[in-house]
Design a protein around this motif. Sequence first.
Motif, short mmCIF file in Angstrom:
data_model
loop_
_atom_site.label_atom_id
_atom_site.label_comp_id
_atom_site.label_asym_id
_atom_site.label_seq_id
_atom_site.Cartn_x
_atom_site.Cartn_y
_atom_site.Cartn_z
N TRP A 63 43.08 5.70 15.32
CA TRP A 63 44.15 7.41 15.96
C TRP A 63 45.02 7.34 16.20
O TRP A 63 46.48 6.87 16.69
CB TRP A 63 43.13 8.23 16.90
CG TRP A 63 42.08 9.36 16.46
CD1 TRP A 63 40.79 8.37 16.09
CD2 TRP A 63 41.31 10.31 16.32
NE1 TRP A 63 39.60 9.57 16.17
CE2 TRP A 63 40.62 10.76 15.71
CE3 TRP A 63 42.83 11.59 16.02
CZ2 TRP A 63 40.62 11.71 14.99
CZ3 TRP A 63 42.60 12.84 15.32
CH2 TRP A 63 41.42 13.00 15.46
N MET A 119 48.29 12.03 17.80
CA MET A 119 47.77 12.34 16.25
C MET A 119 46.53 13.80 17.43
O MET A 119 46.63 14.30 16.25
CB MET A 119 47.42 11.31 15.98
CG MET A 119 46.33 11.04 14.69
SD MET A 119 46.49 9.69 13.68
CE MET A 119 45.73 9.73 11.99
N LEU A 178 48.60 16.89 17.10
CA LEU A 178 49.25 16.91 15.70
C LEU A 178 47.48 18.07 15.14
O LEU A 178 47.78 19.04 14.16
CB LEU A 178 49.17 15.58 14.52
CG LEU A 178 50.89 15.73 14.98
CD1 LEU A 178 51.08 14.01 13.70
CD2 LEU A 178 51.55 15.78 14.23
N LEU A 179 46.51 17.37 14.98
CA LEU A 179 45.85 17.65 14.88
C LEU A 179 44.90 19.23 14.98
O LEU A 179 45.00 20.34 14.92
CB LEU A 179 44.31 16.67 14.74
CG LEU A 179 43.46 17.49 14.10
CD1 LEU A 179 43.07 18.06 12.87
CD2 LEU A 179 41.74 16.65 14.80
N VAL A 235 53.29 19.16 9.55
CA VAL A 235 53.26 19.04 10.63
C VAL A 235 51.54 18.66 9.86
O VAL A 235 50.47 16.97 10.39
CB VAL A 235 52.25 19.81 11.87
CG1 VAL A 235 50.89 19.22 12.70
CG2 VAL A 235 53.14 20.35 12.52
N THR A 286 52.51 15.38 8.07
CA THR A 286 52.60 13.95 9.14
C THR A 286 51.34 13.12 9.72
O THR A 286 51.23 11.85 9.64
CB THR A 286 53.74 14.52 10.29
OG1 THR A 286 54.23 14.62 9.87
CG2 THR A 286 53.29 13.52 11.56
N PHE A 287 50.00 14.47 9.95
CA PHE A 287 48.62 13.94 9.97
C PHE A 287 47.48 13.12 9.45
O PHE A 287 47.54 12.31 9.28
CB PHE A 287 47.74 15.35 10.85
CG PHE A 287 46.81 15.22 11.40
CD1 PHE A 287 46.21 14.42 12.37
CD2 PHE A 287 45.78 14.76 10.05
CE1 PHE A 287 44.70 13.85 12.72
CE2 PHE A 287 44.17 15.27 10.65
CZ PHE A 287 43.87 13.80 11.31
#
Length: 458
Positions: free
Chosen positions: A239, A249, A252-253, A264, A267-268
Amino acid sequence: MPTGRFETMREWVHDAISAQRNELLSLFSRYVAQGKGILQSHQLIDEFLKTVKVDGTSEDLNKSPFMKVLQSAEEAIVLPPFVATAIRPRPGVREYVRVNVYELSVDHLTVSEYLRFKEELVNGHANGNYLLELDFEPFNATFPRPTRSSSIGNGVQFLNRHLSSIMFRNKESMEPLLEFLRNHKHDGRPMMLNDRIQNIPILQGALARAEEFLSKLPLATPFSEFEFELQGLGFERGWGDTAQKVSEMVHLLLDILQAPDPSVLETFLGMIPMVFNVVILSPHGYFGQANVLGLPDTGGQVVYILDQVRALENEMLLRIQKQGLDVIPKILIVTRLIPEAKGTTCNQRLEKVSGTEHAHILRIPFRTEKGILRKWISRFDVWPYLETFAEDASNEISAELQGVPNLIIGNYSDGNLVASLLASKLGVIQRKPSTLSLTFTGETMKISIIFQVSSLQI
């Protein structure tokens, strides 16, 4: 191209011819006078300009609608008295028309009709009852495809929009992402999530608790100082290396689970640690680090690949560190071993790449039933050896890496053939150096995870 009252390319071409019938009759006569064959775009335009000059016509013809047709034409098939043209009016769209030069009549052709007409250049008039036809539609029947020309070259963004829209409409579509994160491992060691996370609600709760816990830590806190606490919540390494990166991170999730957004999501997915072992294929020539430039089939590609590998190792090390991992990457340049090496190191099986710590040149000889090929052969003559070379390379690569690579990169046509054979045999990803938009499909995943490594230039 066709707009307004012109609904089809046939109508557009027909109207353009009708507007300047005599001049274009002269042009098509010049095409047909060359006999049957294929005319490329520049040849079509050259003959057009010659017609303007020879016939003494005004510049009106040069500015005519038919000039716009020629500027969009990719090729023309000449089979007197017909000229069939493939026209690309806009990106991702092709249309086909055929002109009868004697009558200046215009017909629309389907793709099959155009290809059949093109085959007559070699085969003459064929019996259409026995034409081989391959239908690849079933392979793409359920796969999303862009319908707008603006999507060309932006496949990753398109797929991420498609995937996020599915997630938004159907929360069950999150399950494959969860399953991937739970099963993601390297060398048998779990990454991202452990068995404490069994379903989406548990994941959302764990993420919320992790976010709250991380918010109380200084941003620069190393992962090792709170690794035990996160493991208790269900999170493994991968992570980030600091509280700030892990928090980013996690956030983001959480956003994806709440309201999926394509940017998003991209990116993740791009932050998930995936690439640790890379194989680069370059079978032909004398591949070495000294005394090879100028030898047959040996030049810029050697310098290019060596520079590529040095940059790639640096980037991989940096990314692995930022992901909070202690994994050592491995890069193998797989090429041919030449026993009679002309004073080079091309007869050595394994050679470390200078300026790197974890990159090596792995050489494997070309082999036949009669034994090992000892001398250099031209790149034009390597093809009969490549399948056996791929089989041997598979075994050698597995031995060196103690497993399989995450990514295989082919160089040139021979290298890409071997890369394709290896990717198929080992079940890993192949990509050409020009793109780093990678598609990973986990064994238990029901979707493909698409992500783009934006700064990893190789």
